[in-house]
Design an enzyme around this catalytic site. Structure first.
Site, PDB file in Angstrom:
ATOM      1  N   HIS B  19       0.829  -1.204   0.000  1.00  0.00           N
ATOM      2  CA  HIS B  19       0.000   0.000   0.000  1.00  0.00           C
ATOM      3  C   HIS B  19       0.867   1.259   0.000  1.00  0.00           C
ATOM      4  O   HIS B  19       0.576   2.226  -0.708  1.00  0.00           O
ATOM      5  CB  HIS B  19      -0.913   0.023   1.239  1.00  0.00           C
ATOM      6  N   LYS B  43     -18.935  -5.474   7.713  1.00  0.00           N
ATOM      7  CA  LYS B  43     -17.746  -6.277   7.428  1.00  0.00           C
ATOM      8  C   LYS B  43     -16.817  -6.223   8.635  1.00  0.00           C
ATOM      9  O   LYS B  43     -16.340  -5.146   9.012  1.00  0.00           O
ATOM     10  CB  LYS B  43     -17.028  -5.721   6.188  1.00  0.00           C
ATOM     11  N   ARG B  94      -1.399  -5.994  -8.568  1.00  0.00           N
ATOM     12  CA  ARG B  94      -0.220  -6.812  -8.300  1.00  0.00           C
ATOM     13  C   ARG B  94      -0.048  -7.823  -9.423  1.00  0.00           C
ATOM     14  O   ARG B  94      -1.025  -8.267 -10.018  1.00  0.00           O
ATOM     15  CB  ARG B  94      -0.407  -7.570  -6.977  1.00  0.00           C
ATOM     16  N   SER B 132      -3.186  -7.635   2.849  1.00  0.00           N
ATOM     17  CA  SER B 132      -3.486  -7.470   4.273  1.00  0.00           C
ATOM     18  C   SER B 132      -3.894  -8.792   4.902  1.00  0.00           C
ATOM     19  O   SER B 132      -3.497  -9.112   6.021  1.00  0.00           O
ATOM     20  CB  SER B 132      -4.610  -6.443   4.460  1.00  0.00           C
TER      21      SER B 132
END
Lengths: 161, 161, 161, 161, 161, 161
Positions: B19, B43, B94, B132
């Site tokens: 990030h 969430k 990515r 993450s």
């Protein structure tokens, strides 16, 4: 075995404009199409089986599609096909898609029931991003889903919030 | 509308070195960058919104990055953009990546808000594996995450165990 | 360090015919193969660690495979490798596959433990569709999994329903 | 059949730092590695077979890699394997990769010669972008390839222009 | 270095409606956009460099896009960027796309010139299928390409047959 | 328009066991199937149009498939469909496959002729690796293609060498 019969299985939780697009295309190919709602008690759905079937019937009517039956089934898709004497399954492919998953399921189904034939149809490119889970997510976050789903679904989702 | 403003939205649960890499790249392109933490009550996150914002601010400072604002929002990203008068969204890609998911989200956002423009930047190849959730997994299993995340995050994760 | 030793880690919840295929291939390449069951308390498995190890041992025996050890580990794979003085990891790739995920894990492991080498073997095309989760799904829906898993697993799954 | 022997086949037109990385990894796994240059008269290569073999030998030496043989073959890989009594093939996978192509070839080879086992190794993430054809393209357009290939290749490419 | 300058490189053989879509989006983000035609003598193009540049200029005018410069370059893109003091490169991504290729090129360019930043923009879903080579193929087979390319290109292709 | 008619277009240079598999599946779905050989003068084929059509007819006979017509066409597929009053196109998908290419073509065809419907069928997993170009490659390198293609093709390829 009647080759003009086909089954379009899915959760349809809820039905989207992308599903409607596939139903139209499949209905054009196979005179006798059944939209079969998966009724899997162990998988929690947002809408009940009854609600999902109602919304499918209603939106098919709104879209002016004829000759489509709405049904539901428990257990394996291949068992449902065997019981109802069918072997053609419709699946929609999106340009942005879980293609690998679809392929895996189709191969597994073929392994479990050799006579099954999965027919993949391509949704319109304009529905490439559309999925039931994304529709629910947008609705939950307060977004307007009227451009994503049939009228009846847009109303229903609004009420449920 | 100021074209030099852009938003980098995400859960950042927690912020990783990948990030930070994207923030540096985006900050170079857009003078006025906002890192916007998604605050979605439905969430479950590992870190609270407050903790996630603190770790972002701290690690941006540690990395010597200037001119970046940290904010948070509830509801749809497109509604946040409308409210704050913005329309440029940054997303990292990515090499080993959920590209399909990113595309789906970008197309859906464009459908919900025509003015939105999603700008994809490519992380350094050396962060190709980093996410993450993988960081949380490594930490949970007792691994050392100091080479994966900013210092402040490495400390925080250690304390929480 | 003995180059003829390798570890094949996984949840094996339960072991499938695809896993057996990879064990055979890996056993041919490395004289000393350990099948290592991941024992992660935070991840809920269908079968207990003990049951999973039993089924692996039993089905390896049924398949007539020799020279394979069955073990289990908690925590990170890289820590297990360090402790047991090993650095070769076997992973199976399916034609219809989560390749991106495998790559991400392999890169992460290499980051956490530089000496690790992940060796990817390709399952037989006829197992392209097979995964433990799909086997559980088929079983839960009342399907016959005898063509998908070793005998011992087919029996065990039947009993558990 | 000696399980410690493996073949790494390819065009190597020319050998790149990514190939060297795979040779190191394969040499660590298999004591007896042969780098086998494909000598296909119908496929036009930039460098002759002799030049490609020379550059491989030279750059393996420069890299301090021991115990690697350089060979070449005409015709099918599977016929070369049969003749030399081998059955382990090494292939490199890049994060940004022609994975589908590699899989297709591996399955075809397995069909043509059942005993073959293709072992996929993952290149370092920092070589993810590297291929022989890209190296040739960069060189042809006047770029500096010294950071992409072994010294001997960098010199040779310069001379040829 | 002026952050508002960006380069959109390509063969544009010929420019399509998909390219025009990306030019509009890039022009909105970067005040000073250069469309840079690759002039690679070793790669045979259908249209000459001059024709390709003419068609780009003309169709940009027809589309009412302002502030875009059309240029061409020989050799490596990174050398062109260095010479003109630029470092932002625009690339379009299509839902149905050669994403892997784009990533490979972006990583290679970053390796050759560290300051380069590749910005990926997403074409409209309705151009997902569109490429210059497909346009040429359709034209060669006698198809009508008026819905695929700007007016000037449609005319030019007709004349050349 | 008769919904039981479908066209399976391709180069069939030469027809493989994978094509035969798709022809069987398509013939089961559509009573009236036409295998349509693309006769594109600008694309060099290994076998002449006449040879390709002969091998298709012969191998369909050998496989005991009834009710299939073999035809050829020049120009665009959509023009051939219009002329013959058809709109259903069959395409095979392989697990290891050029899916992106197929999608692009299907979307382009839909753009050029709105009434077209592309029906994707999945080949048997055991043909996942098979393509005409790979068959030609194997034959050119002296390999035995008898397990990859119908008898008539295996003979013809042998003669041509």
């Amino acid at each position: 075995m009647n080759k003009t019969r086909a089954v379009y299985p899915g959760s349809f939780d809820p039905i989207t404009n992308g599903h409607i697009d596939i139903i139209k295309r499949a209905g054009f190919l196979f005179g006798n199409l059944t939209v079969a709602v998966i009724d899997n008690p162990s998988k929690k759905c947002y809408f009940s089986k009854k609600e999902r079937m109602f919304m499918i019937r209603k939106s098919i009517g709104e879209a002016g599609i004829k000759g489509v039956t709405v049904d539901s089934f428990r257990g394996l898709l291949v068992d449902y096909l065997r019981k109802t004497g069918q072997n053609i399954v419709i699946r929609g492919l999106r340009a942005v898609s879980d293609f690998d998953y679809e392929f895996q399921m189709a191969l597994m189904n073929r392994k479990l029931y050799g006579k099954i034939e999965t027919v993949f149809l391509m949704t319109d490119a304009k529905f490439a991003y559309l999925s039931s889970s994304l529709v629910r997510e947008v609705a939950r976050l307060g977004g307007d889903v009227r451009c994503l789903v049939p009228k009846v679904v847009a109303k229903k989702i609004k009420k449920l919030k």
